[in-house]
Each structure stands twice: as C-alpha cells, then as structure tokens.
Design a protein around this motif. Structure first.
Motif, PDB file in Angstrom:
ATOM      1  N   VAL A 198       0.868  -1.171   0.000  1.00 36.37           N
ATOM      2  CA  VAL A 198       0.000   0.000   0.000  1.00 36.37           C
ATOM      3  C   VAL A 198       0.908   1.224   0.000  1.00 36.37           C
ATOM      4  O   VAL A 198       1.822   1.337   0.819  1.00 36.37           O
ATOM      5  N   HIS A 224      -0.865  -2.927  -4.638  1.00 36.48           N
ATOM      6  CA  HIS A 224      -2.267  -3.333  -4.739  1.00 36.48           C
ATOM      7  C   HIS A 224      -3.200  -2.202  -4.316  1.00 36.48           C
ATOM      8  O   HIS A 224      -4.343  -2.140  -4.754  1.00 36.48           O
ATOM      9  N   PHE A 225      -2.717  -1.341  -3.428  1.00 38.43           N
ATOM     10  CA  PHE A 225      -3.564  -0.296  -2.849  1.00 38.43           C
ATOM     11  C   PHE A 225      -2.868   1.058  -2.998  1.00 38.43           C
ATOM     12  O   PHE A 225      -1.753   1.250  -2.529  1.00 38.43           O
ATOM     13  N   VAL A 227      -3.549   4.666  -1.897  1.00 39.26           N
ATOM     14  CA  VAL A 227      -4.429   5.375  -0.968  1.00 39.26           C
ATOM     15  C   VAL A 227      -3.681   6.551  -0.343  1.00 39.26           C
ATOM     16  O   VAL A 227      -2.550   6.396   0.125  1.00 39.26           O
ATOM     17  N   THR A 232      -5.860   4.458   6.547  1.00 40.06           N
ATOM     18  CA  THR A 232      -6.199   3.265   5.771  1.00 40.06           C
ATOM     19  C   THR A 232      -4.967   2.383   5.592  1.00 40.06           C
ATOM     20  O   THR A 232      -5.066   1.146   5.650  1.00 40.06           O
ATOM     21  N   HIS A 233      -3.806   2.980   5.378  1.00 35.33           N
ATOM     22  CA  HIS A 233      -2.567   2.200   5.296  1.00 35.33           C
ATOM     23  C   HIS A 233      -2.412   1.341   6.543  1.00 35.33           C
ATOM     24  O   HIS A 233      -2.120   0.143   6.472  1.00 35.33           O
ATOM     25  N   LEU A 236      -4.922  -1.595   6.653  1.00 32.34           N
ATOM     26  CA  LEU A 236      -4.602  -2.650   5.690  1.00 32.34           C
ATOM     27  C   LEU A 236      -3.389  -3.458   6.152  1.00 32.34           C
ATOM     28  O   LEU A 236      -3.361  -4.692   6.048  1.00 32.34           O
TER      29      LEU A 236
END
Length: 304
Positions: A198, A224-225, A227, A232-233, A236
């Motif tokens: 991420v 994959h992410f 953000v 949010t990191h 995840l």
C-alpha cells in the motif's frame, strides 16, 4: 488610483495562467475576473492582456504592472504586520495549510495551547498536499503551511517564502503484527518483494521516494492499494493485507499498532513550515509557529 483587488487578480493570472484558475482561487466567477481586469486596463490606459487562442497572455505592460503590483501587495502586508506588532495582544486570523499526519499529530496540541495563550487569535486550517500548500502561501491563499520532505527529494524553492524546520521523523517498514522480524534491514525490505504493497498515489513525493527505495533494494513494489489516507494504510497493514512504509508521526506519540522494522540507512523525513517572508514577523504567525514547535517537540522529540 489603481484598485488593489484588481491588481491582485492580475498577479494571480501571472501565476496561475488562466482566468478560470484565478476565479477558482479568489472565489469569483470567470466573467467577474474578466470584467475586473478589463476595468484595470481602462484605469491604466493600456492593454494588459492579449488573446492567444482560447486563453490570454500578459502584454509587456501587463508584465511590468505585475512586478509593481507584487511590491504594492508586499507593502500592504508590511503595513498590516507593523500595526499588529504595535498591539499588546496577539489577534487576527492565521490561515494554515497542513498535510494529513501533521494535522493528526501536531494541530490538536498546538491549537489547544493557542486557545489558552492567545484567546483572541483565530486559526483556520485546511488539509492540502504540500505542492498545493506552497503555491497557496505564495499566492496569499494561506499564511502558513506545513510540509514534509523525503530524503533526497527537495521541494521547489520559492525565494518569497521562508523555511523553518520543525522536526524529523523516522520512516519504517510496516507489516502485520506478530510476524517474525528479520534482524537485517536490507533483508527485511527484500522479503517484501512478492507481497502486496500500500502506497500513496502516484505523483506524490512519498510515492516517488518509496518506489526508489524498493528499486535500490532490487525490486519493484507490487502496489495493490493506492491510498492517500495513512489511517487506511495502517488498517490494511494491521490486517495483513499489505505492507508499507509509515512515518513515525502517524502514531502521534502513541504506541504503534503494526510491526515496524528499521529501513536501510534509517531514513527520516523533514517536517517544515513556510510563510511569506514579508509576513513571517507577524505576531500571529510567530505564535502559531511556536505552538507547532512545542507540539512537535512533545510528540516527536528530535534527536538532532
């Protein structure tokens, strides 16, 4: 007598390039900006703009007036600072632009301190990316901004802005809690080569730095992410869905909730503030900077 508001519109046009951008920045309609600049041309008595395709460009006389207008706006700001310095109480409004982790970790304690020390001072805050914030301070949309700078990535230098370092915070490799940590920093980073990552969006300084770090280690991160929100990191990574890189400031002085491993070279990013040099001496801006520096020293003591 030339109208100061119209002069500012002309200066903003020289910086932003289009009437639409000026209108958005100053909260006017595009038609209103066009009308005001036409009125300025009538006041001056010469064309200041010329049509080029669907846009406009400054004439040589327009460029001369922009230079003079910047000096006029600076002198007006000097006058405001002089009046503020003559007062015994810190008053007024300071418009501050911040990035996410600074807003999360430094603003609350700084604002609480300012409420107690300077109850007549108002601080308006907006979250912005550092690139937007730097332009905003130069254009007088903000009075002060906080930004980060990653190792080896220097942000653009504007001679009209000062730069005051607040602190530095370590950047660490972040993984799911409970996993066995490698003892070697390079080995730990290499071990993530086949794992989902991420990272912040492409084009940001943090993303460019993270990709370069991984490439130096010999692999391309499998993102994959993408953000912007570091909360949010954390979620995840904590769930075991990704690995990433997190700055120390994200924890705001609280215990980390993911497993952190020191990166090769133990890199740290720099946290700094910038204000227009012409207004940096204002008591209100100095007060906000003192409060932010105190919050930084308490939340994230700088080993330097």
């Amino acid at each position: 007598m030339l109208d100061v508001n119209r002069l500012r519109m002309l200066v903003e046009l020289s910086r932003r390039g289009t009437l639409s951008a000026v209108a958005d920045a100053l909260s006017y309609s595009k038609a209103s900006v066009s009308q005001q600049l036409s009125a300025l041309e009538r006041d001056v008595g010469v064309p200041l703009l010329r049509r080029v395709g669907r846009g406009v460009q400054l004439t040589p006389q327009g460029t001369v007036l922009v230079t003079e207008a910047i000096g006029i706006l600076d002198q007006l700001e000097h006058a405001e600072v002089a009046v503020a310095e003559s007062l015994t109480e810190v008053t007024g409004t300071v418009r501050v632009a911040v990035f996410q982790t600074a807003a999360h970790a430094l603003l609350p304690p700084a604002l609480l301190a300012l409420q107690q020390q300077h109850p007549s001072l108002r601080v308006d805050v907006a979250e912005c990316d550092p690139e937007t914030s730097l332009d905003g301070v130069a254009s007088r949309d903000f009075d002060l901004m906080l930004a980060e700078q990653y190792p080896g990535h220097t942000r653009p230098i504007n001679d009209d802005l000062d730069r005051v370092v607040l602190t530095h915070d370590a950047i660490a490799l972040a993984r799911q809690p409970g996993r066995t940590a490698e003892t070697d920093a390079t080995e730990a980073l290499w071990a993530t080569r086949d794992q989902p990552w991420v990272l912040e969006p492409a084009g940001t300084a943090s993303r460019a730095w993270a990709e370069q770090l991984c490439r130096t280690a010999g692999f391309e991160p499998d993102v994959h992410f993408e953000v912007a929100d570091l909360t949010t990191h954390v979620r995840l990574i904590r769930a075991g869905l990704a690995v990433g890189l997190l700055p120390e400031l994200v924890w705001a002085g609280e215990p980390p909730t993911v497993a952190l491993t020191t990166l090769p070279g133990a890199p740290r990013r720099e946290i700094f503030s910038s204000a227009r040099r012409v207004s940096a001496a204002a008591p209100s801006i100095r007060a906000v900077r003192r409060a932010l520096a105190s919050a930084a020293s308490q939340t994230l003591p700088d080993p330097d």
